[in-house]
Design a protein around this motif. Structure first.
Motif, mmCIF file in Angstrom:
data_model
loop_
_atom_site.group_PDB
_atom_site.id
_atom_site.type_symbol
_atom_site.label_atom_id
_atom_site.label_comp_id
_atom_site.label_asym_id
_atom_site.label_seq_id
_atom_site.Cartn_x
_atom_site.Cartn_y
_atom_site.Cartn_z
ATOM 1 N N LEU A 1 -5.128 99.801 4.946
ATOM 2 C CA LEU A 1 -4.306 100.391 3.874
ATOM 3 C C LEU A 1 -3.285 99.402 3.316
ATOM 4 C CD1 LEU A 1 -3.710 103.949 5.312
ATOM 5 C CD2 LEU A 1 -4.857 103.409 3.166
ATOM 6 N N ASP A 2 -2.783 98.515 4.196
ATOM 7 C CA ASP A 2 -1.740 97.600 3.745
ATOM 8 C C ASP A 2 -2.234 96.167 3.560
ATOM 9 O OD1 ASP A 2 0.580 99.280 3.466
ATOM 10 O OD2 ASP A 2 0.336 99.661 5.610
ATOM 11 N N PRO B 1 -3.573 92.811 1.677
ATOM 12 C CA PRO B 1 -3.355 92.291 0.318
ATOM 13 C C PRO B 1 -4.582 92.569 -0.553
ATOM 14 C CG PRO B 1 -3.584 90.497 1.914
ATOM 15 C CD PRO B 1 -3.558 91.767 2.689
ATOM 16 N N GLU B 2 -4.358 92.590 -1.856
ATOM 17 C CA GLU B 2 -5.393 93.040 -2.802
ATOM 18 C C GLU B 2 -6.735 92.334 -2.638
ATOM 19 O OE1 GLU B 2 -2.328 91.625 -4.838
ATOM 20 O OE2 GLU B 2 -1.667 93.178 -3.476
ATOM 21 N N ASP B 3 -6.683 91.004 -2.410
ATOM 22 C CA ASP B 3 -7.945 90.271 -2.363
ATOM 23 C C ASP B 3 -8.788 90.635 -1.142
ATOM 24 O OD1 ASP B 3 -5.826 89.073 -1.020
ATOM 25 O OD2 ASP B 3 -6.864 87.163 -0.874
ATOM 26 N N ARG B 4 -8.135 91.102 -0.070
ATOM 27 C CA ARG B 4 -8.916 91.479 1.116
ATOM 28 C C ARG B 4 -9.291 92.968 1.071
ATOM 29 N NH1 ARG B 4 -5.211 88.499 5.652
ATOM 30 N NH2 ARG B 4 -5.205 86.474 4.677
ATOM 31 N N LEU B 5 -8.480 93.707 0.328
ATOM 32 C CA LEU B 5 -8.651 95.153 0.270
ATOM 33 C C LEU B 5 -10.041 95.535 -0.263
ATOM 34 C CD1 LEU B 5 -6.889 97.615 0.793
ATOM 35 C CD2 LEU B 5 -6.219 97.580 -1.593
ATOM 36 N N LEU B 6 -10.427 94.861 -1.346
ATOM 37 C CA LEU B 6 -11.678 95.234 -2.002
ATOM 38 C C LEU B 6 -12.875 95.012 -1.080
ATOM 39 C CD1 LEU B 6 -11.954 96.374 -4.788
ATOM 40 C CD2 LEU B 6 -12.583 94.124 -5.624
ATOM 41 N N ASN B 7 -12.861 93.902 -0.364
ATOM 42 C CA ASN B 7 -13.959 93.614 0.558
ATOM 43 C C ASN B 7 -14.013 94.636 1.671
ATOM 44 O OD1 ASN B 7 -15.476 91.551 -0.395
ATOM 45 N ND2 ASN B 7 -14.199 89.952 0.490
ATOM 46 N N MET C 1 -12.989 97.676 1.455
ATOM 47 C CA MET C 1 -13.422 98.962 0.902
ATOM 48 C C MET C 1 -14.936 99.030 0.711
ATOM 49 S SD MET C 1 -10.336 99.502 -1.768
ATOM 50 C CE MET C 1 -11.285 100.353 -2.961
ATOM 51 N N LEU D 1 -5.002 108.526 1.087
ATOM 52 C CA LEU D 1 -3.897 107.913 1.827
ATOM 53 C C LEU D 1 -3.112 106.927 0.955
ATOM 54 C CD1 LEU D 1 -5.655 107.312 5.267
ATOM 55 C CD2 LEU D 1 -3.779 108.883 4.837
ATOM 56 N N ARG D 2 -3.833 106.198 0.064
ATOM 57 C CA ARG D 2 -3.154 105.252 -0.837
ATOM 58 C C ARG D 2 -2.467 105.968 -2.004
ATOM 59 N NH1 ARG D 2 -3.090 99.341 -0.452
ATOM 60 N NH2 ARG D 2 -2.817 99.488 -2.690
ATOM 61 N N GLY D 3 -2.799 107.209 -2.187
ATOM 62 C CA GLY D 3 -2.187 107.975 -3.270
ATOM 63 C C GLY D 3 -2.769 107.657 -4.636
ATOM 64 N N TRP D 4 -4.019 107.186 -4.666
ATOM 65 C CA TRP D 4 -4.635 106.846 -5.954
ATOM 66 C C TRP D 4 -4.989 108.116 -6.729
ATOM 67 C CZ3 TRP D 4 -8.319 102.875 -3.273
ATOM 68 C CH2 TRP D 4 -7.637 101.663 -3.116
ATOM 69 N N LEU E 1 -12.339 102.240 -9.218
ATOM 70 C CA LEU E 1 -12.665 101.532 -7.980
ATOM 71 C C LEU E 1 -14.078 101.858 -7.509
ATOM 72 C CD1 LEU E 1 -9.189 101.845 -6.301
ATOM 73 C CD2 LEU E 1 -10.273 99.761 -7.120
#
Lengths: 107, 799
Positions: free
Chosen positions: B229-230, B232-238, B240, B254-257, B265
Motif C-alpha cells: 500500500l505504501d 513508491p509509484e514505480d514499484r506499486l504498479l508492478n 498490482m 484501502l488506498r481510497g481510490w 488502473l
C-alpha cells in the motif's frame, strides 16, 4: 519510472529552488547507503532538470518516451483518505488470496 | 510382401517375463515415464501383489499427478490421486490432493476429505492450513461448506474480528482476536488485522506487524498486498499486476481510490498483462481518454513527450490537447529524422525550428531554446561532417547560439579551444573578450583570457586577470602558476632590456606568490639566470643551484635553465658551465614525476611560443626513452605523447606510443602517434601505415574520438593522400564517381604523373604485391576507354 519530474514529484513549472528542495527531500527519504539504485535514479533526475537550461534541454531533445509509471504517477501518488473495506470486499479478497498461496505452494 | 512383417515383433508388456517387466518398470520410472511405469506396475501387481511393487506404483501415480498439476491439469491430478488411494490403499500426498481440490473449486469435497482424515493429519501444519483455508472460504461466501465443516468457535471469533474491523470498532476487533489460541489456524489473522488498522494511521507500523507472519503462512499474499500500500509509484504498479480482481478491489478500497481511478488502473493493468505490452499508441490513448483522471497538465506534458518517439500521434494530439505549435512540429520532425539516421534532414528542420522560434524574438524562453538547438546542431553536424568541414560550420552555429544565450561558459570555452587549436588567435581573443564581458566572474573564462593575453606577450594584462581571479579564488592553483609565469616573463623582458633592477623587482613579486618548492625553484632559477645576464656569476651560481634543487633537479630544471637562459639572451658558452655545475649536484636519471613535470613544462613553453624545444628534447632523448619503462596509465601516456608530438620529438614519442600500444593495441590516438613517430613527421606515409590510420580513423569515429579523427585527417591532408580517404565518412558521397570521371579523361602520362604525386615512392610498393595479370588489369583500368570495344572500367575500381 523515467520522467525526472515524476521521480522528484515536482511540477513542470517548478523553480530551481523547488527542484533543489524536492531533491534533498528525496535523498533523505532514500539515502544512497540504503537504496543506492533509487538514489542514483533520483540523482540522475535532479541533474536532468536542475536548471532552466537543463529543463529546456530535456524538453527539446529527450527522445525516451515516458513510461507507464511516469504517466500514472499523479494518480498513484494521489493521497486519498484511506477507507476501511466492506466485509464483502475483504472476505472475497481474503478467500482469493488464500487460494493463491495454495497454487504457489504447489508450483 | 510388406516390409514390416519381416521385422521381429516387439513383445507386449503382458507377454514379458516378470523379471523383464520389473526391469522395464524401473527404467520407465527412472526415465520419468510415469504413465508407462504405472501400467507396468499394475501388470506386475496383477500377477502378484508384492509390497515393493505397490509402493513403486504409488510413487509412479504421485509423480504423474504432480506432472499433470504442473501443467495446470488439476482435475486430472486429483483423479489420479484418488485412483492411487484406491489401488494402493494409501493416503500418501493427502496435503497435495487437498490443495488440488481447493484449486479446482471442489471445496465441499476438500472439507469432507479433511474431516475423514486422521487426527494426526488434521493436527499437522498442512491440515491446519487447509482448515483455515476452508474456514476463510466459508466466510468469503462458499456457503456449500456450511454442512461439510464442523462448527468452529475459532472461526466464529475470526469472523467477528473481521466484522468489527470493517465497522471501525478496533477494540472489539482486538477482543475477538485475543480469543484465537496460539495453535489456531486463524492465528495469523491477528497481525493482519492489526496491520490493516495501522495502514490508516502509520504505514511504517503496519510493516512491523506484518513481519510477525511466517513466510509460509496462507495469509502471506494478503500480507504482501497490505505491505504494498505504501510502495513508491514505480514499484506499486508492478506489485498490482500480480493481484487477483478481488484483491485489486480490496487494494483500491484501502488506498481510497474512486471509481474513475480504479477504471484507469484496471485498464492499464490489462494493457500491461497483454502479450503485446503497452505500445506507444496505447499509452497515448490512455493519456487522451483519461486525461481528466491523470490531470490535464500532466497528461498534456506526457503526451507531448511521447510525440518525440511517436510522431504518428500528432494528428490525435491536436484535437484532444491543444494545437501543436510550429516549432514543436519542426522539433518532433527533426528528432524523428535523427532517429531515422538522417542527420542532414534533421539539421534542416532544426534550423527551421530556430527561425520559427525567432518569430517572437523577445521571448527569453525562445531565445534560450534557439541557443540550445544551435548547440545541438553543431554536435549533430560533427557526426556526418569531416572535421575540417565541420570547423567553420560548427563555429558558426556555436557563435550564433551565443547571440541568443551570451552567458554559456561551456560554449565560449569550446570555441576558444577550437580556435586556439587551429591558430585563429584573433578570433579567439574576440570571443574571449565577449566572454569576459558577459561572465566577468567565471574562473575558467578569466583563466582562458589570462592565458591568451600571456601567450601574446601581454603579461601585465594577464597578471591583472589572474590577480582578480585569485582575489575571489585564492586556492586556484592554475591561476597562481600563471601569475608567477607572468611575473617571471616580465622579469625576463626587463633583463633582456638590461633593466636588471626592475627584473629583480618582478621576480620578488613572483616569489611572494610562490607557494610550493617547484614554484619557488622556478623563480630562483630565473633569478640565477638574470644574475648571470647581469654578470653576477657568484650570485647566479648560488640561485641556480638552489633553484635546481627546489625544482627537483633533473629534466624539468635542465629544460628551464636552457630555455629561459636563451630567452634572456645568455650565450651557450656562459650557460653551459652553470648547467654542468647544477647537473653534478642533481640526479642523472628521470623518474615518473620528472616525466610529468618535464612534459608539462614542454607544453607550457610550446604554448609560450618557444621554438627550439625539439633540439633540447633530442639532447635528452636517452633518459627520456629509458623512463618509458615505468608504469603509466593510458591517460598519462596520452598526455606524454601529446607533448612530444606537439614539439616533433619523434624518438621519445615512438617509445611512449609503442608502450601504449603494447598495453592496449589499436587505440586510435596511439596508432596515430606511432605512425607520426615512425615516419618522423615526413609527409609521405607508407601504404601499411595508411591502412592502419584508416582503421584507427574508423575506430575513433565509432568511439567519438573527434580529436584523433581530426589529427589523422590533417595528417592525410598534409601528406597529400586525399584520394586514400575514400572510405572515410565526411567526404561527398559522389567523390568516387567525380574522381573516376576525372581519371578516365586523363592520358596515361597524366595519370602516371598524378599517381607519382599521390603515392610517391610507394607507387612501386602499391603494385608490387599484385600478380602480373591483375597488375595489367589494374593499369589498364586506369587508361581511358579505347575504341576496341572493351568495357569501360567500373568507377569504384579506381580507388
Amino acid at each position: 519510472m523515467n520522467d525526472p519530474y515524476s521521480i522528484l514529484e515536482v511540477a513542470e513549472s517548478a523553480s530551481d529552488e523547488e527542484i533543489n528542495s524536492a531533491y534533498l527531500r528525496k535523498v533523505r527519504e532514500y539515502p544512497p547507503e540504503q537504496e543506492p539504485e533509487r538514489f542514483q535514479m533520483i540523482r540522475d533526475a535532479f541533474e536532468t532538470i536542475r536548471t532552466v537550461k537543463d529543463r529546456l534541454h530535456y524538453q527539446l531533445f529527450c527522445q525516451v518516451p515516458p513510461d507507464l509509471e511516469s504517466v500514472l504517477a499523479p494518480v498513484l501518488r494521489r493521497r486519498n483518505a484511506r477507507q476501511r473495506p466492506t466485509e464483502e470486499v475483504l472476505l472475497k479478497a481474503l478467500a482469493a488470496s488464500v487460494l493463491k498461496v495454495k497454487k504457489t505452494q504447489q508450483q | 510382401m510388406k516390409k514390416s512383417s519381416k521385422r521381429k515383433r516387439k513383445a507386449r508388456p503382458a507377454e514379458l517375463s516378470t523379471d523383464l517387466l520389473t526391469k522395464q518398470a524401473e527404467e520407465q520410472f527412472a526415465g520419468a515415464r510415469y504413465k508407462d511405469a504405472m501400467q507396468s506396475y499394475k501388470l506386475l501387481i496383477g500377477r502378484e501383489r508384492r509390497p515393493e511393487w505397490i509402493v513403486a506404483l504409488r510413487h509412479a501415480y504421485l509423480a504423474r499427478a504432480e506432472e499433470l498439476a504442473a501443467k495446470d491439469m488439476i482435475k486430472e491430478a486429483s483423479a489420479l490421486w484418488e485412483s492411487m488411494a484406491h489401488l494402493c490403499q494409501s493416503q500418501d500426498g493427502l496435503d497435495r490432493y487437498l490443495h488440488w481440490l481447493l484449486q479446482s473449486g471442489r471445496y465441499e469435497r476438500a472439507a469432507r476429505v479433511l474431516s475423514d482424515a486422521s487426527n494426526e493429519f488434521q493436527d499437522s501444519a498442512a491440515g491446519r492450513d487447509v482448515a483455515a483455508c476452508l474456514g476463510v472460504l466459508l466466510l468469503g461466501g462458499k456457503t456449500e461448506l456450511k454442512g461439510a465443516l464442523p462448527s468452529d468457535a475459532q472461526l466464529d471469533s475470526a469472523a467477528a474480528a473481521l466484522r468489527a474491523y470493517c465497522a471501525g470498532d478496533d477494540e472489539e476487533m482486538a477482543a475477538y482476536l485475543k480469543r484465537l489460541p496460539y495453535r489456531s489456524p486463524y492465528r495469523d489473522l491477528r497481525p493482519i488485522f492489526q496491520a490493516l488498522v495501522k495502514t490508516q494511521t502509520c504505514g511504517g507500523e503496519a510493516g512491523t506487524q506484518l513481519k510477525k507472519l511466517s513466510t509460509d503462512s496462507i495469509f502471506t499474499p494478503l500480507s504482501t498486498l497490505i505491505g504494498a500500500l505504501d510502495l513508491p509509484e514505480d514499484r506499486l504498479l508492478n506489485q498490482m499486476r500480480g493481484l487477483k480482481p478481488e484483491e485489486f478491489q480490496l487494494f483500491a478500497a484501502l488506498r481510497g481510490w474512486d471509481s474513475t481511478q480504479i477504471e484507469l488502473l484496471q485498464k492499464v493493468l490489462e494493457l500491461k498483462s497483454s502479450k503485446e505490452g503497452v505500445s506507444l499508441k496505447a499509452l497515448f490513448r490512455v493519456l487522451a481518454d483519461y486525461r481528466q483522471v491523470i490531470g490535464e497538465a500532466h497528461a498534456q506534458r506526457m503526451a507531448l513527450a511521447l510525440l518525440n518517439a511517436y510522431p504518428d500521434g500528432i494528428k490525435a494530439y491536436d484535437p484532444v490537447f491543444k494545437t501543436l505549435t510550429v516549432p514543436h512540429r519542426l522539433r518532433i520532425g527533426a528528432l524523428r529524422n535523427e532517429q531515422n539516421d538522417d542527420p542532414e534532414e534533421a539539421v534542416d528542420l532544426w534550423y527551421r525550428c530556430v527561425d520559427s522560434l525567432q518569430q517572437e524574438p523577445e521571448s527569453e524562453h525562445n531565445r534560450l531554446a534557439s541557443a540550445l538547438i544551435l548547440r545541438h546542431v553543431a554536435k549533430l553536424k560533427r557526426a556526418f561532417m569531416a572535421p575540417f568541414e565541420w570547423m567553420d560550420e560548427g563555429l558558426n552555429d556555436l557563435g550564433r547560439s551565443l547571440e541568443f544565450d551570451p552567458t554559456d561558459k561551456d560554449t565560449y570555452l569550446e570555441m576558444v579551444q577550437i580556435l586556439e587549436h587551429h591558430g585563429r588567435e584573433k578570433e579567439r581573443d574576440r570571443w574571449l573578450e565577449r566572454a569576459v564581458k558577459h561572465l566577468p566572474e567565471e574562473s575558467d573564462i578569466i583563466l582562458a583570457a589570462a592565458n591568451a593575453a600571456y601567450r601574446r606577450g601581454a603579461f601585465k594584462k594577464a597578471a591583472n586577470y589572474v590577480d582578480a581571479l585569485l582575489a575571489r579564488d585564492p586556492i586556484n592553483r592554475q591561476a597562481r602558476g600563471l601569475l608567477i609565469s607572468c611575473h617571471l616573463a616580465h622579469g625576463r623582458k626587463q633583463a633582456v632590456a638590461g633593466k636588471f633592477r626592475h627584473a629583480v623587482k618582478e621576480l620578488d613579486i613572483a616569489m611572494r606568490h610562490a607557494k610550493d618548492e617547484i614554484q619557488q625553484g622556478s623563480v630562483e632559477l630565473t633569478r640565477g639566470l638574470v644574475a648571470l645576464a647581469a654578470g653576477e656569476e657568484g650570485k647566479a651560481a648560488q640561485w641556480l643551484e638552489q633553484g635546481y634543487q627546489h625544482s627537483g633537479g633533473s629534466a624539468a630544471a635542465d629544460l628551464r635553465i636552457i630555455v629561459d637562459g636563451r630567452r634572456i639572451g645568455i650565450s651557450n658558452k656562459k650557460l653551459q658551465p652553470q648547467l654542468e655545475m647544477c647537473r653534478t649536484k642533481g640526479r642523472q636519471d628521470f623518474d615518473r614525476a620528472d616525466i610529468f613535470n618535464f612534459t608539462d613544462l614542454l607544453l607550457r613553453y610550446r604554448f609560450e611560443g618557444v621554438r627550439f624545444l625539439t633540439e633540447i628534447v633530442t639532447s635528452l632523448q636517452k633518459p627520456l626513452r629509458k623512463a618509458a619503462a615505468f608504469d603509466y596509465s593510458l591517460q598519462e601516456l596520452q598526455s606524454i605523447c601529446e607533448a612530444f608530438a606537439e614539439i616533433d620529438a619523434y624518438l621519445p614519442l615512438g617509445a611512449y606510443a609503442d608502450k601504449a600500444l603494447a598495453q592496449a593495441p589499436g587505440i586510435p590516438a596511439f596508432v596515430y602517434f606511432d605512425v607520426v613517430a615512425k615516419n618522423r613527421g615526413r609527409r609521405r606515409i607508407s601504404n601499411s601505415d595508411r591502412g592502419r590510420l584508416l582503421d584507427a580513423y574508423e575506430r575513433a569515429e565509432n568511439e567519438g574520438d573527434f580529436a584523433t579523427m581530426e589529427r589523422i585527417d590533417q595528417l592525410f591532408e598534409s601528406s597529400g593522400s586525399f584520394g586514400a580517404m575514400g572510405p572515410v565518412s565526411g567526404f561527398p558521397p559522389d567523390l568516387g564517381s567525380v574522381l573516376g570521371e576525372a581519371l578516365e579523361s586523363m592520358s596515361e602520362a597524366e595519370f602516371a604523373e598524378l599517381a607519382a604525386k599521390v603515392f610517391g615512392d610507394d607507387l612501386e610498393q602499391l603494385f608490387e604485391p599484385l600478380p602480373v595479370p591483375q597488375r595489367k588489369r589494374e593499369k589498364k583500368a586506369h587508361r581511358p576507354a579505347d575504341d576496341s570495344g572493351s568495357e569501360p572500367p567500373r568507377q569504384d575500381e579506381l580507388f
